[in-house]
Design a protein around this motif. Structure first.
Motif, PDB file in Angstrom:
ATOM      1  N   THR A  37     -15.654 -13.218  -6.318  1.00 56.51           N
ATOM      2  CA  THR A  37     -15.311 -14.592  -5.079  1.00 56.51           C
ATOM      3  C   THR A  37     -15.882 -13.602  -3.834  1.00 56.51           C
ATOM      4  OG1 THR A  37     -14.079 -15.844  -6.134  1.00 56.51           O
ATOM      5  CG2 THR A  37     -14.633 -16.540  -4.003  1.00 56.51           C
ATOM      6  N   LYS A  38     -16.656 -14.023  -2.790  1.00 59.80           N
ATOM      7  CA  LYS A  38     -16.757 -13.914  -1.239  1.00 59.80           C
ATOM      8  C   LYS A  38     -16.800 -14.714  -0.620  1.00 59.80           C
ATOM      9  CE  LYS A  38     -19.000  -9.313  -2.642  1.00 59.80           C
ATOM     10  NZ  LYS A  38     -20.705  -9.442  -3.661  1.00 59.80           N
ATOM     11  N   VAL A  39     -15.925 -14.798   0.037  1.00 56.78           N
ATOM     12  CA  VAL A  39     -16.156 -16.172   1.114  1.00 56.78           C
ATOM     13  C   VAL A  39     -16.439 -15.267   2.487  1.00 56.78           C
ATOM     14  CG1 VAL A  39     -14.841 -17.398   0.009  1.00 56.78           C
ATOM     15  CG2 VAL A  39     -13.167 -16.021   1.859  1.00 56.78           C
ATOM     16  N   HIS A  40     -16.902 -16.365   3.492  1.00 58.80           N
ATOM     17  CA  HIS A  40     -17.356 -15.641   4.706  1.00 58.80           C
ATOM     18  C   HIS A  40     -15.793 -14.789   6.231  1.00 58.80           C
ATOM     19  CE1 HIS A  40     -18.737 -15.485   9.243  1.00 58.80           C
ATOM     20  NE2 HIS A  40     -19.859 -15.389   8.338  1.00 58.80           N
ATOM     21  N   PRO A  41     -15.627 -13.755   6.240  1.00 59.71           N
ATOM     22  CA  PRO A  41     -14.896 -13.397   6.673  1.00 59.71           C
ATOM     23  C   PRO A  41     -14.573 -14.199   7.985  1.00 59.71           C
ATOM     24  CG  PRO A  41     -16.772 -11.473   7.013  1.00 59.71           C
ATOM     25  CD  PRO A  41     -17.956 -12.881   6.427  1.00 59.71           C
ATOM     26  N   LYS A  42     -14.732 -15.245   8.871  1.00 58.44           N
ATOM     27  CA  LYS A  42     -14.015 -16.136   9.696  1.00 58.44           C
ATOM     28  C   LYS A  42     -12.471 -17.056   8.721  1.00 58.44           C
ATOM     29  CE  LYS A  42     -17.532 -19.479   9.903  1.00 58.44           C
ATOM     30  NZ  LYS A  42     -18.469 -20.669  10.130  1.00 58.44           N
ATOM     31  N   ASN A  43     -13.266 -17.168   7.087  1.00 57.45           N
ATOM     32  CA  ASN A  43     -12.442 -17.872   6.387  1.00 57.45           C
ATOM     33  C   ASN A  43     -10.995 -17.134   6.531  1.00 57.45           C
ATOM     34  OD1 ASN A  43     -13.477 -20.322   6.899  1.00 57.45           O
ATOM     35  ND2 ASN A  43     -14.949 -19.765   5.522  1.00 57.45           N
ATOM     36  N   ILE A  44     -11.118 -16.049   6.478  1.00 58.61           N
ATOM     37  CA  ILE A  44     -10.094 -15.396   6.049  1.00 58.61           C
ATOM     38  C   ILE A  44      -8.824 -14.812   7.055  1.00 58.61           C
ATOM     39  CG2 ILE A  44      -9.174 -12.964   5.060  1.00 58.61           C
ATOM     40  CD1 ILE A  44     -10.866 -13.909   2.610  1.00 58.61           C
ATOM     41  N   LEU A  45      -7.803 -15.285   7.001  1.00 61.98           N
ATOM     42  CA  LEU A  45      -6.526 -15.169   7.828  1.00 61.98           C
ATOM     43  C   LEU A  45      -6.039 -13.753   8.026  1.00 61.98           C
ATOM     44  CD1 LEU A  45      -4.858 -18.820   7.845  1.00 61.98           C
ATOM     45  CD2 LEU A  45      -6.414 -17.947   9.064  1.00 61.98           C
ATOM     46  N   ASP A  46      -5.589 -13.080   6.720  1.00 62.69           N
ATOM     47  CA  ASP A  46      -4.683 -11.991   6.508  1.00 62.69           C
ATOM     48  C   ASP A  46      -5.489 -11.489   5.490  1.00 62.69           C
ATOM     49  OD1 ASP A  46      -2.866  -9.762   7.673  1.00 62.69           O
ATOM     50  OD2 ASP A  46      -1.198 -11.363   7.083  1.00 62.69           O
ATOM     51  N   TYR A  47      -4.428 -10.077   5.315  1.00 59.50           N
ATOM     52  CA  TYR A  47      -4.754  -9.676   3.598  1.00 59.50           C
ATOM     53  C   TYR A  47      -3.460  -9.082   3.597  1.00 59.50           C
ATOM     54  CZ  TYR A  47      -6.374  -5.414   6.279  1.00 59.50           C
ATOM     55  OH  TYR A  47      -6.025  -4.316   6.751  1.00 59.50           O
ATOM     56  N   TYR A  48      -3.262  -8.041   2.682  1.00 61.01           N
ATOM     57  CA  TYR A  48      -2.524  -7.380   2.216  1.00 61.01           C
ATOM     58  C   TYR A  48      -2.888  -6.419   0.884  1.00 61.01           C
ATOM     59  CZ  TYR A  48      -0.251 -10.233  -1.359  1.00 61.01           C
ATOM     60  OH  TYR A  48      -0.068 -11.282  -2.461  1.00 61.01           O
ATOM     61  N   TYR A  49      -2.111  -4.819   1.126  1.00 57.46           N
ATOM     62  CA  TYR A  49      -2.398  -4.471  -0.668  1.00 57.46           C
ATOM     63  C   TYR A  49      -1.195  -5.254  -1.895  1.00 57.46           C
ATOM     64  CZ  TYR A  49      -5.600  -1.815   2.539  1.00 57.46           C
ATOM     65  OH  TYR A  49      -6.866  -1.308   3.295  1.00 57.46           O
ATOM     66  N   GLN A  50      -1.665  -4.443  -2.595  1.00 57.79           N
ATOM     67  CA  GLN A  50      -1.143  -4.887  -3.786  1.00 57.79           C
ATOM     68  C   GLN A  50      -1.330  -3.238  -4.266  1.00 57.79           C
ATOM     69  OE1 GLN A  50      -1.286  -8.098  -6.677  1.00 57.79           O
ATOM     70  NE2 GLN A  50      -2.252  -6.501  -8.749  1.00 57.79           N
ATOM     71  N   ASP A  51      -0.089  -2.664  -4.891  1.00 51.48           N
ATOM     72  CA  ASP A  51       0.127  -1.182  -5.632  1.00 51.48           C
ATOM     73  C   ASP A  51       0.278  -1.541  -6.730  1.00 51.48           C
ATOM     74  OD1 ASP A  51      -0.368  -0.515  -3.396  1.00 51.48           O
ATOM     75  OD2 ASP A  51       1.432   0.072  -1.991  1.00 51.48           O
ATOM     76  N   GLU A  52      -0.163  -0.739  -7.799  1.00 54.07           N
ATOM     77  CA  GLU A  52       0.879  -0.437  -9.702  1.00 54.07           C
ATOM     78  C   GLU A  52       2.150  -0.275  -9.428  1.00 54.07           C
ATOM     79  OE1 GLU A  52      -1.703   1.518 -12.065  1.00 54.07           O
ATOM     80  OE2 GLU A  52      -3.463   1.946 -10.665  1.00 54.07           O
ATOM     81  N   GLY A  53       2.519  -0.226  -8.341  1.00 55.22           N
ATOM     82  CA  GLY A  53       3.980   0.322  -8.793  1.00 55.22           C
ATOM     83  C   GLY A  53       4.560  -1.156  -9.339  1.00 55.22           C
ATOM     84  N   ALA A  54       4.766  -2.205  -8.561  1.00 64.08           N
ATOM     85  CA  ALA A  54       5.361  -3.695  -8.815  1.00 64.08           C
ATOM     86  C   ALA A  54       4.507  -4.293  -9.848  1.00 64.08           C
ATOM     87  CB  ALA A  54       5.984  -4.020  -7.540  1.00 64.08           C
ATOM     88  N   CYS A  55       3.120  -3.652  -9.410  1.00 69.94           N
ATOM     89  CA  CYS A  55       2.656  -4.930 -10.110  1.00 69.94           C
ATOM     90  C   CYS A  55       1.256  -4.175 -11.271  1.00 69.94           C
ATOM     91  CB  CYS A  55       1.469  -5.517  -9.092  1.00 69.94           C
ATOM     92  SG  CYS A  55       2.473  -6.881  -8.414  1.00 69.94           S
ATOM     93  N   LYS A  56       0.940  -4.782 -12.053  1.00 66.40           N
ATOM     94  CA  LYS A  56      -0.279  -3.896 -13.006  1.00 66.40           C
ATOM     95  C   LYS A  56      -1.692  -3.193 -12.508  1.00 66.40           C
ATOM     96  CE  LYS A  56       1.544  -6.598 -17.260  1.00 66.40           C
ATOM     97  NZ  LYS A  56       1.213  -7.028 -18.696  1.00 66.40           N
ATOM     98  N   ILE A  57      -2.070  -4.201 -11.589  1.00 65.10           N
ATOM     99  CA  ILE A  57      -3.396  -3.930 -11.177  1.00 65.10           C
ATOM    100  C   ILE A  57      -3.798  -3.378  -9.999  1.00 65.10           C
ATOM    101  CG2 ILE A  57      -4.861  -4.784 -12.955  1.00 65.10           C
ATOM    102  CD1 ILE A  57      -5.382  -6.735 -10.303  1.00 65.10           C
ATOM    103  N   THR A  58      -3.886  -2.123  -8.897  1.00 67.86           N
ATOM    104  CA  THR A  58      -4.155  -1.969  -7.596  1.00 67.86           C
ATOM    105  C   THR A  58      -5.003  -3.347  -7.133  1.00 67.86           C
ATOM    106  OG1 THR A  58      -3.448   0.031  -7.503  1.00 67.86           O
ATOM    107  CG2 THR A  58      -5.083  -0.341  -5.312  1.00 67.86           C
ATOM    108  N   ALA A  59      -5.226  -4.302  -5.931  1.00 65.37           N
ATOM    109  CA  ALA A  59      -5.756  -4.893  -5.259  1.00 65.37           C
ATOM    110  C   ALA A  59      -5.256  -4.972  -3.889  1.00 65.37           C
ATOM    111  CB  ALA A  59      -6.042  -6.124  -5.784  1.00 65.37           C
ATOM    112  N   ILE A  60      -6.257  -6.154  -3.002  1.00 62.25           N
ATOM    113  CA  ILE A  60      -6.820  -5.894  -2.102  1.00 62.25           C
ATOM    114  C   ILE A  60      -6.500  -8.151  -2.051  1.00 62.25           C
ATOM    115  CG2 ILE A  60      -9.093  -6.222  -1.418  1.00 62.25           C
ATOM    116  CD1 ILE A  60      -6.624  -5.087   1.449  1.00 62.25           C
ATOM    117  N   VAL A  61      -5.421  -8.262  -1.001  1.00 60.22           N
ATOM    118  CA  VAL A  61      -5.109  -9.465  -1.388  1.00 60.22           C
ATOM    119  C   VAL A  61      -5.228 -10.711   0.287  1.00 60.22           C
ATOM    120  CG1 VAL A  61      -3.665 -11.958  -2.469  1.00 60.22           C
ATOM    121  CG2 VAL A  61      -3.444  -9.739  -3.393  1.00 60.22           C
TER     122      VAL A  61
END
Length: 136
Positions: A37-61
């Motif tokens: 899913t790709k939305v316009h950047p003006k609709n994104i408020l913030d982001y954070y990184y998800q590491d594989e340490g606590a979760c199963k995959i690495t992702a940007i949320v």
């Protein structure tokens, strides 16, 4: 004596089960997969990184204005571009907050309507105000 031994065993069992459950249970905020899913950047408020340490995959949320979360591949071109846009927006907001709190050397200007502004002449050569005699 027997009661305290049973109580101690029960306490150890409950502690062990809660520790096992806490380490092997999925975290509620983890992304389980990545979205395209790709939305316009003006609709994104913030982001954070998800590491594989606590979760199963690495992702940007990405957190959207609508309150949803978009889990993306951190190596995708779209994610990298949106990260730059969000970081730029955050930097501008921080600079704006610093400038608002600091004293300014500029004097605010106020424009007032002119009360005795000259009227433009009409096609017939008379002034724009009716009922008033012209001063000669």
């Amino acid at each position: 004596m027997r009661f305290s031994l049973v109580l101690a065993a029960l306490l150890c069992f409950v502690t062990w089960m809660s520790a096992v459950h806490a380490t092997h249970a999925p975290v509620a905020s983890c992304c389980l997969g990545r979205s395209d899913t790709k939305v316009h950047p003006k609709n994104i408020l913030d982001y954070y990184y998800q590491d594989e340490g606590a979760c199963k995959i690495t992702a940007i949320v990405f957190l959207t204005k609508g309150g949803s979360r978009i889990c993306s591949d951190p190596n995708s071109k779209w994610a990298k571009r949106v990260i730059l846009k969000v970081d730029e927006k955050k930097a501008l907001q921080e600079m704006g907050q610093v400038e608002e709190g600091s004293p300014s050397n500029t004097t605010p200007t106020v424009s007032l309507p002119l009360t005795n502004a000259p009227q433009q002449k009409r096609r017939n050569g008379k002034g724009g105000r009716r009922g008033q005699n012209k001063c000669v």
